[in-house]
Write a protein that holds these residues in place. Structure first.
Motif, PDB file in Angstrom:
ATOM      1  N   PRO A 274       0.787  -1.237   0.000  1.00  0.00           N
ATOM      2  CA  PRO A 274       0.000   0.000   0.000  1.00  0.00           C
ATOM      3  C   PRO A 274       0.821   1.289   0.000  1.00  0.00           C
ATOM      4  CG  PRO A 274      -0.999  -1.599   1.458  1.00  0.00           C
ATOM      5  CD  PRO A 274       0.316  -2.192   1.000  1.00  0.00           C
ATOM      6  N   ALA A 275       1.897   1.332   0.753  1.00  0.00           N
ATOM      7  CA  ALA A 275       2.704   2.565   0.822  1.00  0.00           C
ATOM      8  C   ALA A 275       3.428   2.865  -0.487  1.00  0.00           C
ATOM      9  CB  ALA A 275       3.720   2.460   1.961  1.00  0.00           C
ATOM     10  N   LEU A 276       3.535   1.856  -1.361  1.00  0.00           N
ATOM     11  CA  LEU A 276       4.269   2.026  -2.616  1.00  0.00           C
ATOM     12  C   LEU A 276       3.371   1.811  -3.832  1.00  0.00           C
ATOM     13  CD1 LEU A 276       7.453   0.079  -1.510  1.00  0.00           C
ATOM     14  CD2 LEU A 276       7.134   2.564  -1.552  1.00  0.00           C
ATOM     15  N   ALA A 277       2.073   1.819  -3.619  1.00  0.00           N
ATOM     16  CA  ALA A 277       1.125   1.549  -4.702  1.00  0.00           C
ATOM     17  C   ALA A 277       1.108   2.676  -5.723  1.00  0.00           C
ATOM     18  CB  ALA A 277      -0.269   1.351  -4.126  1.00  0.00           C
ATOM     19  N   PRO A 278       0.877   2.342  -6.981  1.00  0.00           N
ATOM     20  CA  PRO A 278       0.829   3.365  -8.016  1.00  0.00           C
ATOM     21  C   PRO A 278      -0.357   4.307  -7.838  1.00  0.00           C
ATOM     22  CG  PRO A 278       0.504   1.164  -8.954  1.00  0.00           C
ATOM     23  CD  PRO A 278       0.683   0.999  -7.494  1.00  0.00           C
ATOM     24  N   ARG A 279      -0.149   5.524  -8.282  1.00  0.00           N
ATOM     25  CA  ARG A 279      -1.217   6.516  -8.338  1.00  0.00           C
ATOM     26  C   ARG A 279      -1.666   6.651  -9.785  1.00  0.00           C
ATOM     27  NH1 ARG A 279       1.111  11.521  -4.726  1.00  0.00           N
ATOM     28  NH2 ARG A 279       0.902  10.516  -2.689  1.00  0.00           N
ATOM     29  N   ASP A 280      -2.814   7.273  -9.962  1.00  0.00           N
ATOM     30  CA  ASP A 280      -3.287   7.558 -11.318  1.00  0.00           C
ATOM     31  C   ASP A 280      -2.197   8.297 -12.081  1.00  0.00           C
ATOM     32  OD1 ASP A 280      -5.701   6.377 -10.761  1.00  0.00           O
ATOM     33  OD2 ASP A 280      -6.751   8.271 -10.391  1.00  0.00           O
ATOM     34  N   GLY A 281      -1.967   7.889 -13.308  1.00  0.00           N
ATOM     35  CA  GLY A 281      -0.969   8.529 -14.153  1.00  0.00           C
ATOM     36  C   GLY A 281       0.402   7.885 -14.082  1.00  0.00           C
ATOM     37  N   GLU A 282       0.620   6.994 -13.114  1.00  0.00           N
ATOM     38  CA  GLU A 282       1.901   6.298 -13.031  1.00  0.00           C
ATOM     39  C   GLU A 282       1.761   4.968 -13.777  1.00  0.00           C
ATOM     40  OE1 GLU A 282       3.392   8.238  -8.818  1.00  0.00           O
ATOM     41  OE2 GLU A 282       2.653   6.176  -8.783  1.00  0.00           O
ATOM     42  N   HIS A 283       2.723   4.707 -14.630  1.00  0.00           N
ATOM     43  CA  HIS A 283       2.667   3.537 -15.498  1.00  0.00           C
ATOM     44  C   HIS A 283       2.887   2.251 -14.689  1.00  0.00           C
ATOM     45  CE1 HIS A 283       2.718   1.516 -19.316  1.00  0.00           C
ATOM     46  NE2 HIS A 283       3.923   1.032 -19.114  1.00  0.00           N
ATOM     47  N   VAL A 284       2.134   1.214 -15.011  1.00  0.00           N
ATOM     48  CA  VAL A 284       2.272  -0.096 -14.381  1.00  0.00           C
ATOM     49  C   VAL A 284       2.628  -1.116 -15.447  1.00  0.00           C
ATOM     50  CG1 VAL A 284       1.089  -1.936 -13.112  1.00  0.00           C
ATOM     51  CG2 VAL A 284       0.634   0.466 -12.537  1.00  0.00           C
TER      52      VAL A 284
END
Length: 183
Positions: free
Chosen positions: A69-79
């Protein structure tokens, strides 16, 4: 601007069955770098391993496959989702980076001797200016083919030595932050 490439920071990596590891502060270091990249509006790529092996902690749909959770992607970050250690193999990562003009990578994550090393080798071979952040990566204990046990720190240091100067430049988190600040 360098791309922060965060490799396999998934819930399953925190479970005891993963084994003894080094760099217990790695997640905090990754979180600090992630915060700096976000504050700078710099590109972040999150890589997630999706295993093809039933029963793996990274089997799709299982809690271990989720991002921490502390390192989860945010909107706009590529996965990027991968099925092998190397984040470039069959993922489109190289194309995504080239299409956006990104030629410099700062790699963090786990495990140093597996997915980090495989990805950094490919990145270097593909011509990316590649940095691996030693204190924002970690490894696990490993037994070699002779049956000799190696502590995680030894495994970590050997993997970094394999990379440094040949495929990547090994740096620490302070140097990674300085790379970002210089842009």
């Amino acid at each position: 601007m360098p791309v922060l490439l965060i490799i396999d920071m998934q819930v399953g990596m925190t479970w005891p069955r993963s084994g003894a590891r080094n760099n217990p502060q790695a997640e905090a270091g990754i979180a600090q770098l992630l915060s700096r990249w976000r504050q700078a509006g710099a590109p972040v790529v999150h890589v997630r391993h999706m295993s093809r092996t039933p029963g793996s902690v990274f089997w799709p749909g299982q809690p271990g496959a989720e991002f921490q959770p502390a390192l989860a992607p945010r909107d706009g970050e590529h996965v990027v989702e991968k099925n092998v250690p190397d984040a470039f193999t069959h993922t489109g990562l190289e194309r995504w980076l080239h299409a956006r003009g990104h030629g410099e990578l700062v790699i963090v994550g786990v495990s140093t001797n597996n997915s980090v090393e495989a990805t950094a080798r490919s990145a270097g071979n593909l011509g990316f200016h590649t940095h691996v952040v030693a204190d924002a990566c970690f490894a696990f204990d490993k037994t070699d083919l002779r049956g000799i046990h190696h502590a995680a720190e030894e495994v970590h240091q050997m993997a970094l030595a394999n990379l440094h100067g040949e495929y990547a430049t090994v740096i620490d988190a302070a140097a990674a932050a300085a790379l970002l600040a210089a842009r």
